[in-house]
Design a protein around this motif. Structure first.
Motif, PDB file in Angstrom:
ATOM      1  N   SER A  48       0.676   1.372  -9.259  1.00  0.00           N
ATOM      2  CA  SER A  48       1.466   2.484  -9.797  1.00  0.00           C
ATOM      3  C   SER A  48       2.940   2.144  -9.831  1.00  0.00           C
ATOM      4  O   SER A  48       3.635   2.436 -10.813  1.00  0.00           O
ATOM      5  CB  SER A  48       1.270   3.748  -8.949  1.00  0.00           C
ATOM      6  OG  SER A  48      -0.060   4.167  -8.990  1.00  0.00           O
ATOM      7  N   ALA A  49       3.413   1.510  -8.755  1.00  0.00           N
ATOM      8  CA  ALA A  49       4.829   1.143  -8.693  1.00  0.00           C
ATOM      9  C   ALA A  49       5.164   0.139  -9.793  1.00  0.00           C
ATOM     10  O   ALA A  49       6.193   0.253 -10.467  1.00  0.00           O
ATOM     11  CB  ALA A  49       5.162   0.570  -7.313  1.00  0.00           C
ATOM     12  N   MET A  98      -2.833  -5.758  -1.970  1.00  0.00           N
ATOM     13  CA  MET A  98      -2.220  -4.728  -2.811  1.00  0.00           C
ATOM     14  C   MET A  98      -3.275  -3.745  -3.287  1.00  0.00           C
ATOM     15  O   MET A  98      -4.361  -4.141  -3.720  1.00  0.00           O
ATOM     16  CB  MET A  98      -1.513  -5.345  -4.014  1.00  0.00           C
ATOM     17  CG  MET A  98      -0.631  -4.326  -4.716  1.00  0.00           C
ATOM     18  SD  MET A  98       0.428  -5.062  -5.964  1.00  0.00           S
ATOM     19  CE  MET A  98      -0.531  -4.644  -7.403  1.00  0.00           C
ATOM     20  N   ASP A  99      -2.967  -2.471  -3.193  1.00  0.00           N
ATOM     21  CA  ASP A  99      -3.917  -1.468  -3.684  1.00  0.00           C
ATOM     22  C   ASP A  99      -3.314  -0.717  -4.865  1.00  0.00           C
ATOM     23  O   ASP A  99      -2.282  -1.121  -5.414  1.00  0.00           O
ATOM     24  CB  ASP A  99      -4.366  -0.535  -2.555  1.00  0.00           C
ATOM     25  CG  ASP A  99      -3.240   0.346  -2.041  1.00  0.00           C
ATOM     26  OD1 ASP A  99      -2.175   0.415  -2.685  1.00  0.00           O
ATOM     27  OD2 ASP A  99      -3.446   0.975  -0.986  1.00  0.00           O
ATOM     28  N   SER A 100      -3.919   0.388  -5.267  1.00  0.00           N
ATOM     29  CA  SER A 100      -3.488   1.052  -6.499  1.00  0.00           C
ATOM     30  C   SER A 100      -2.097   1.672  -6.394  1.00  0.00           C
ATOM     31  O   SER A 100      -1.474   1.945  -7.416  1.00  0.00           O
ATOM     32  CB  SER A 100      -4.507   2.123  -6.904  1.00  0.00           C
ATOM     33  OG  SER A 100      -4.512   3.181  -5.977  1.00  0.00           O
ATOM     34  N   SER A 101      -1.606   1.863  -5.182  1.00  0.00           N
ATOM     35  CA  SER A 101      -0.252   2.398  -5.079  1.00  0.00           C
ATOM     36  C   SER A 101       0.764   1.332  -5.506  1.00  0.00           C
ATOM     37  O   SER A 101       1.795   1.664  -6.097  1.00  0.00           O
ATOM     38  CB  SER A 101       0.037   2.889  -3.660  1.00  0.00           C
ATOM     39  OG  SER A 101      -0.029   1.823  -2.751  1.00  0.00           O
ATOM     40  N   ASP A 157       0.867  -1.178   0.000  1.00  0.00           N
ATOM     41  CA  ASP A 157       0.000   0.000   0.000  1.00  0.00           C
ATOM     42  C   ASP A 157       0.906   1.231   0.000  1.00  0.00           C
ATOM     43  O   ASP A 157       2.106   1.116  -0.272  1.00  0.00           O
ATOM     44  CB  ASP A 157      -0.983  -0.013   1.180  1.00  0.00           C
ATOM     45  CG  ASP A 157      -0.284   0.007   2.539  1.00  0.00           C
ATOM     46  OD1 ASP A 157       0.925   0.338   2.602  1.00  0.00           O
ATOM     47  OD2 ASP A 157      -0.947  -0.292   3.549  1.00  0.00           O
ATOM     48  N   LEU A 158       0.363   2.375   0.317  1.00  0.00           N
ATOM     49  CA  LEU A 158       1.128   3.607   0.248  1.00  0.00           C
ATOM     50  C   LEU A 158       2.364   3.593   1.146  1.00  0.00           C
ATOM     51  O   LEU A 158       3.306   4.351   0.918  1.00  0.00           O
ATOM     52  CB  LEU A 158       0.204   4.765   0.655  1.00  0.00           C
ATOM     53  CG  LEU A 158       0.321   6.060  -0.118  1.00  0.00           C
ATOM     54  CD1 LEU A 158       0.373   5.826  -1.605  1.00  0.00           C
ATOM     55  CD2 LEU A 158      -0.869   6.951   0.230  1.00  0.00           C
ATOM     56  N   SER A 159       2.352   2.728   2.167  1.00  0.00           N
ATOM     57  CA  SER A 159       3.499   2.703   3.078  1.00  0.00           C
ATOM     58  C   SER A 159       4.640   1.850   2.539  1.00  0.00           C
ATOM     59  O   SER A 159       5.785   2.032   2.938  1.00  0.00           O
ATOM     60  CB  SER A 159       3.072   2.203   4.465  1.00  0.00           C
ATOM     61  OG  SER A 159       2.747   0.842   4.429  1.00  0.00           O
ATOM     62  N   ARG A 186       8.776   0.211  -5.712  1.00  0.00           N
ATOM     63  CA  ARG A 186       9.177   1.012  -6.871  1.00  0.00           C
ATOM     64  C   ARG A 186      10.692   1.156  -6.955  1.00  0.00           C
ATOM     65  O   ARG A 186      11.300   0.943  -8.004  1.00  0.00           O
ATOM     66  CB  ARG A 186       8.515   2.394  -6.750  1.00  0.00           C
ATOM     67  CG  ARG A 186       8.633   3.209  -8.005  1.00  0.00           C
ATOM     68  CD  ARG A 186       8.331   4.676  -7.763  1.00  0.00           C
ATOM     69  NE  ARG A 186       8.675   5.424  -8.951  1.00  0.00           N
ATOM     70  CZ  ARG A 186       7.786   6.020  -9.740  1.00  0.00           C
ATOM     71  NH1 ARG A 186       6.521   6.006  -9.447  1.00  0.00           N
ATOM     72  NH2 ARG A 186       8.185   6.639 -10.826  1.00  0.00           N
TER      73      ARG A 186
END
Ligand code: ADP
Ligand code: ADP
Lengths: 125, 97, 125, 97
Positions: free
Chosen positions: B47-48, B41-44, B9-11, B17
């Motif tokens: 994105s990575a 897993m989310d959209s962050s 996630d965002l963390s 990435r």
């Protein structure tokens, strides 16, 4: 019996997203929704909390049972396409709402009380 | 192969990435990213992975994924990115000999 | 940086105790306390929530970092040795406070704002 | 033997208590309660076990426990009830032949 209410408030740090997901998952399990739906709730919550993280305001998740749905509401302050957002490399806010609405049709941004929030409903039974 | 473990996630997505970037910088051109040990897993995370996918394309390389878990696949299917990434159910199928 | 605050509010149902424990455990882990201490926090929270369940008022857990401790505060309305309590077959309130104080010395009942709460501090580092 | 699974708190302790009651009512006089698959237990679990322990004593029977996990043992040690119950680290040691 009065409708059930649930509330979680956490500091705006990405590492607390897991706690927010766990909170939402326990609510979903409490209402005995399917396992796949529990996973969808976790994903929706994880996406919905991003605006608060970008804005640096607390992660705030509320849930309330209302007949045969549970309403989830997640604080989502307006954020512009700020450097913070770019640094986080997340989807923009509209794309995230769209994602949530693919999981829970009707998901939307609601405003009121000086609050902006993502709202979606989890159907029960 | 890059074996991703835990919740993305965002963390944690920035680390993912960076790892992919580093592998590409080190010369990797065929990268299999295994999501077998990923529980969420989310959209962050997406994105990575997408950033890595694009960097690979620019370098005439390829980035493919290993994932079977419905919950983890979900973020790909709802965004339509399951049609962009090559997603294999097992590592064997992702690495034809 | 402003001190970190955490808040959880749930309907008074015993089946939500697990959610309260998970919430408290994630806070403890956030501050990187030892695994055994995380388990002690879970036990203390599980005990502290019982008064609210007996009283039928929401499970309410607040935590706040303050220097090198985290304060936990759990709503604990006064309950007499009611049939409800006996039916639940739980320890009485004083015995539970004593148990919590064995885990976190100094644990006590605090009152104020029309609220009665169990309070204990988790030492950090 | 009674194999307790999961978390024992106010939501599940009544079931544990009932199970033990039932076994005693059915004539069990030597009961080993295994807490090996218990991930969490608070004082409500303790109360349920203590009720069973006392019923057993009244019936000239015995209730013993199997538990090794420090987190689960914790509620026994802080209340001093580790000195009341016979707590064994393994099932074998709880059931001498
Ligand atoms: N799922 C929800 N949808 C819409 N409004 C909600 C929802 N959950 C809570 N609310 C509203 O949010 C506000 C705060 O909720 P409340 O349950 O009072 O939380 P707390 O007491 O923990 O601050 C109230 O106005 C309540 O009606
Ligand atoms: N651990 C704590 N110890 C003492 N007081 C606390 C603690 N956590 C929160 N509080 C107090 O409880 C009240 C409500 O907390 P707050 O963080 O404002 O929660 P919320 O906004 O979610 O209702 C505040 O007066 C706050 O100072």
């Amino acid at each position: 019996m009065s409708p059930e209410r649930f509330h979680l408030n956490l500091p705006p740090r990405a590492e607390h997203l897991g706690t927010a997901r766990t909170f939402a998952a326990s609510i979903a399990r409490h209402y005995e929704v399917a396992g796949e739906t529990v996973e969808d709730v976790k994903l929706a919550i994880s996406e919905a909390c991003v605006d608060a993280l970008v804005a640096g305001t607390p992660i705030d998740v509320r849930a309330r049972q209302d007949g045969d749905v549970v309403w989830f509401e997640v604080d989502a302050p307006e954020t512009d396409d700020s450097p913070e957002r770019d640094a986080l490399d997340a989807l923009g806010s509209p794309a995230r709402i769209e994602l949530i609405a693919s999981l829970f049709p009707g998901a939307e941004i609601v405003t009121g009380d000086g609050r902006r929030a993502v709202r979606f409903s989890l159907p029960l039974g | 192969m890059l074996d991703v473990v835990g919740e993305v996630d965002l963390s944690t997505a920035p680390t993912l990435r960076d790892r992919i970037e580093q592998l590409i910088a080190d010369g990797t051109r065929r990268l299999v990213v295994s999501l077998e040990d990923v529980g969420f897993m989310d959209s962050s995370g997406l994105s990575a992975l997408l950033a890595g996918y694009r960097r690979m394309q620019e370098s005439d390389g390829a980035l493919s994924l290993v994932c079977r878990d419905r919950a983890v696949l979900r973020v790909f299917t709802v965004t339509g990115l399951d049609r962009v990434f090559a997603i294999h159910p097992t590592v064997e199928e992702a690495t034809p000999s």
